[in-house]
Design a protein around this motif. Structure first.
Motif, PDB file in Angstrom:
ATOM      1  N   ASP A 199       0.817  -1.216   0.000  1.00  0.00           N
ATOM      2  CA  ASP A 199       0.000   0.000   0.000  1.00  0.00           C
ATOM      3  C   ASP A 199       0.854   1.271   0.000  1.00  0.00           C
ATOM      4  N   THR A 200       2.148   1.110  -0.230  1.00  0.00           N
ATOM      5  CA  THR A 200       3.054   2.256  -0.198  1.00  0.00           C
ATOM      6  C   THR A 200       2.659   3.335  -1.193  1.00  0.00           C
ATOM      7  N   VAL A 201       2.258   2.949  -2.393  1.00  0.00           N
ATOM      8  CA  VAL A 201       1.901   3.934  -3.418  1.00  0.00           C
ATOM      9  C   VAL A 201       0.768   4.822  -2.922  1.00  0.00           C
ATOM     10  N   THR A 202      -0.246   4.225  -2.321  1.00  0.00           N
ATOM     11  CA  THR A 202      -1.369   5.002  -1.786  1.00  0.00           C
ATOM     12  C   THR A 202      -0.912   5.902  -0.651  1.00  0.00           C
ATOM     13  N   PHE A 203      -0.076   5.358   0.240  1.00  0.00           N
ATOM     14  CA  PHE A 203       0.392   6.126   1.390  1.00  0.00           C
ATOM     15  C   PHE A 203       1.249   7.320   0.947  1.00  0.00           C
ATOM     16  N   VAL A 204       2.203   7.072   0.073  1.00  0.00           N
ATOM     17  CA  VAL A 204       3.068   8.159  -0.387  1.00  0.00           C
ATOM     18  C   VAL A 204       2.248   9.194  -1.149  1.00  0.00           C
ATOM     19  N   GLY A 205       1.301   8.738  -1.957  1.00  0.00           N
ATOM     20  CA  GLY A 205       0.435   9.677  -2.666  1.00  0.00           C
ATOM     21  C   GLY A 205      -0.322  10.575  -1.708  1.00  0.00           C
ATOM     22  N   ALA A 206      -0.797  10.003  -0.591  1.00  0.00           N
ATOM     23  CA  ALA A 206      -1.507  10.800   0.413  1.00  0.00           C
ATOM     24  C   ALA A 206      -0.575  11.812   1.068  1.00  0.00           C
ATOM     25  N   MET A 207       0.660  11.388   1.374  1.00  0.00           N
ATOM     26  CA  MET A 207       1.626  12.297   1.993  1.00  0.00           C
ATOM     27  C   MET A 207       1.945  13.464   1.058  1.00  0.00           C
ATOM     28  N   TYR A 208       2.167  13.172  -0.219  1.00  0.00           N
ATOM     29  CA  TYR A 208       2.496  14.211  -1.182  1.00  0.00           C
ATOM     30  C   TYR A 208       1.315  15.158  -1.406  1.00  0.00           C
ATOM     31  N   THR A 209       0.101  14.618  -1.417  1.00  0.00           N
ATOM     32  CA  THR A 209      -1.083  15.464  -1.580  1.00  0.00           C
ATOM     33  C   THR A 209      -1.224  16.422  -0.404  1.00  0.00           C
ATOM     34  N   LEU A 210      -1.061  15.903   0.804  1.00  0.00           N
ATOM     35  CA  LEU A 210      -1.141  16.759   1.992  1.00  0.00           C
ATOM     36  C   LEU A 210      -0.042  17.813   1.985  1.00  0.00           C
ATOM     37  N   ALA A 211       1.166  17.417   1.584  1.00  0.00           N
ATOM     38  CA  ALA A 211       2.268  18.382   1.511  1.00  0.00           C
ATOM     39  C   ALA A 211       1.908  19.527   0.574  1.00  0.00           C
ATOM     40  N   SER A 212       1.408  19.201  -0.605  1.00  0.00           N
ATOM     41  CA  SER A 212       1.066  20.232  -1.586  1.00  0.00           C
ATOM     42  C   SER A 212      -0.025  21.156  -1.063  1.00  0.00           C
ATOM     43  N   LEU A 213      -1.025  20.595  -0.409  1.00  0.00           N
ATOM     44  CA  LEU A 213      -2.127  21.404   0.129  1.00  0.00           C
ATOM     45  C   LEU A 213      -1.625  22.364   1.201  1.00  0.00           C
ATOM     46  N   PHE A 214      -0.793  21.879   2.085  1.00  0.00           N
ATOM     47  CA  PHE A 214      -0.264  22.740   3.145  1.00  0.00           C
ATOM     48  C   PHE A 214       0.632  23.834   2.565  1.00  0.00           C
ATOM     49  N   TRP A 215       1.403  23.505   1.527  1.00  0.00           N
ATOM     50  CA  TRP A 215       2.244  24.524   0.894  1.00  0.00           C
ATOM     51  C   TRP A 215       1.387  25.604   0.232  1.00  0.00           C
ATOM     52  N   VAL A 249       3.855  25.264  -7.141  1.00  0.00           N
ATOM     53  CA  VAL A 249       3.416  24.150  -6.297  1.00  0.00           C
ATOM     54  C   VAL A 249       2.584  23.164  -7.115  1.00  0.00           C
ATOM     55  N   THR A 250       1.780  23.674  -8.050  1.00  0.00           N
ATOM     56  CA  THR A 250       0.999  22.792  -8.918  1.00  0.00           C
ATOM     57  C   THR A 250       1.912  21.923  -9.774  1.00  0.00           C
ATOM     58  N   LEU A 251       2.967  22.516 -10.322  1.00  0.00           N
ATOM     59  CA  LEU A 251       3.935  21.745 -11.106  1.00  0.00           C
ATOM     60  C   LEU A 251       4.627  20.700 -10.238  1.00  0.00           C
ATOM     61  N   VAL A 252       4.932  21.080  -9.009  1.00  0.00           N
ATOM     62  CA  VAL A 252       5.565  20.160  -8.069  1.00  0.00           C
ATOM     63  C   VAL A 252       4.642  18.972  -7.781  1.00  0.00           C
ATOM     64  N   PHE A 253       3.364  19.248  -7.623  1.00  0.00           N
ATOM     65  CA  PHE A 253       2.412  18.157  -7.374  1.00  0.00           C
ATOM     66  C   PHE A 253       2.382  17.189  -8.552  1.00  0.00           C
ATOM     67  N   LEU A 254       2.480  17.712  -9.759  1.00  0.00           N
ATOM     68  CA  LEU A 254       2.528  16.841 -10.930  1.00  0.00           C
ATOM     69  C   LEU A 254       3.794  15.985 -10.924  1.00  0.00           C
ATOM     70  N   MET A 308       5.482  15.028  -8.249  1.00  0.00           N
ATOM     71  CA  MET A 308       5.323  14.023  -7.204  1.00  0.00           C
ATOM     72  C   MET A 308       4.314  12.954  -7.618  1.00  0.00           C
ATOM     73  N   SER A 309       3.315  13.348  -8.419  1.00  0.00           N
ATOM     74  CA  SER A 309       2.371  12.362  -8.947  1.00  0.00           C
ATOM     75  C   SER A 309       3.082  11.388  -9.870  1.00  0.00           C
ATOM     76  N   TRP A 310       4.054  11.904 -10.647  1.00  0.00           N
ATOM     77  CA  TRP A 310       4.872  11.019 -11.488  1.00  0.00           C
ATOM     78  C   TRP A 310       5.652  10.032 -10.631  1.00  0.00           C
ATOM     79  N   GLN A 311       6.222  10.508  -9.534  1.00  0.00           N
ATOM     80  CA  GLN A 311       6.948   9.603  -8.639  1.00  0.00           C
ATOM     81  C   GLN A 311       6.067   8.439  -8.214  1.00  0.00           C
ATOM     82  N   VAL A 312       4.851   8.778  -7.779  1.00  0.00           N
ATOM     83  CA  VAL A 312       3.929   7.764  -7.263  1.00  0.00           C
ATOM     84  C   VAL A 312       3.479   6.824  -8.376  1.00  0.00           C
TER      85      VAL A 312
END
Length: 320
Positions: free
Chosen positions: A234-250, A267-272, A274-278
């Motif tokens: 479930d790492t992909v889901t977990f990391v995706g959640a962490m990255y989403t929260l990071a982007s929202l807080f930023w 920040v929007t580009l960064v989220f994209l 991080m989405s590639w990473q996941v």
């Protein structure tokens, strides 16, 4: 503080790039200590530095200061690389017996015999003193705030021995610069810095979970905690959640500081990214994990450039 070469080795660390500058250009007598401080693998220092730079720039955006404070940027860079080296030496001293049993880390300077445990501690002290020399350039609030991070630094190496989520402790530690950068400009803390800090904690948990998948088999055998082990498939889901929260807080931190559109676009580009990473993460492939972990330097650069552009826009607005 001389190196111990009783094992007859002065070889590169296993996960260092073959073309790194330490192993190619540094004097042979320096290499064990430069490896100990991770100067052959500087990604950790960059990931420590970026929250400092972001917070510093965000504070300037909040103050409508139109020009980046170059001297502060340089001071934070020196401090981040020095304290990263000190922290790694201390961590390797504490983990020297564990590192000797893990495939990826047994080539590190202490378990491989390149540096003695006592030499590592002396090196840590020297690097910490460099960090202190940087700190004295700031106000007392900032100095004590930065010193407060040492409590987290001191307990981090033990976290994986007693809890299943040591990445949380790393996140709290590695993100501390998001508080210190703001304080250096404003002499106090404010809500945008705290929100930025929380976002950086989520970011660190995410990328270090990816990194931890390189050692999960050894960690399991040694009974060590890790989010890589806790979340497994479930790492992909977990990391995706962490990255989403990071982007929202930023994004929220930028809004609270009065940032302009260019920051939110970064920040929007960064989220994209991080989405590639996941989306492309393969937790069964250590090389895949290492590459995606290292790509977080791009995240740091993109957010910094967005903040730099924000201050530049303020400068042009002032001319108008």
């Amino acid at each position: 503080m001389g190196a111990d070469f009783s094992s007859g080795t002065n070889l590169p660390v296993a996960d260092a790039a073959p073309s790194n500058w330490v192993d190619r250009w540094a004097p042979a007598s320096w290499r064990p200590y430069l490896r100990l401080g991770r100067f052959d693998r500087p990604i950790g220092a960059w990931l420590l530095l970026f929250p400092c730079w972001w917070s510093l720039m965000l504070a300037q955006v909040s103050e409508r200061e139109p020009v980046a404070n170059a001297s502060y940027l340089v001071l934070f860079a020196i401090g981040a690389f020095a304290m990263r080296a000190a922290g790694c030496a201390y961590n390797d001293y504490i983990d020297r017996d564990i590192d000797a049993k893990v495939e990826r880390t047994r080539s590190r300077p202490i378990p491989s015999g390149q540096v003695s445990p006592e030499g590592a501690l002396k090196f840590a002290v020297v690097c910490a003193l460099v960090g202190l020399a940087v700190l004295v350039n700031f106000d007392w609030f900032t100095i004590w705030l930065a010193i407060g991070s040492l409590a987290l630094v001191s307990v981090y190496p033990f976290a994986k021995r007693v809890m299943p989520y040591p990445q949380l402790v790393l996140g709290l530690t590695f993100s501390w610069g998001a508080l210190v950068g703001w304080s250096a400009v404003q002499g106090s803390l404010a809500l945008p810095a705290i929100v930025l800090y929380v976002g950086c904690v989520f970011w660190t948990i995410g990328y270090d979970t990816i990194y931890a998948h390189q050692d999960k088999e050894d960690d399991a055998l040694l009974g060590l905690g890790s989010t890589a082990l806790q979340f497994g498939e479930d790492t992909v889901t977990f990391v995706g959640a962490m990255y989403t929260l990071a982007s929202l807080f930023w994004l929220v931190a930028g809004a609270l500081a009065g940032a302009h559109l260019v920051y939110f676009l970064s920040v929007t580009l960064v989220f994209l990214q991080m989405s590639w990473q996941v989306a492309t993460l393969d937790i069964k492939d250590p090389a895949n994990c290492l590459w995606r972990f290292k790509s977080n330097r791009d995240v740091g650069i993109a957010v910094f450039v967005g903040l730099l552009a924000d201050t530049t826009l303020s400068w042009f607005a002032g001319l108008g």
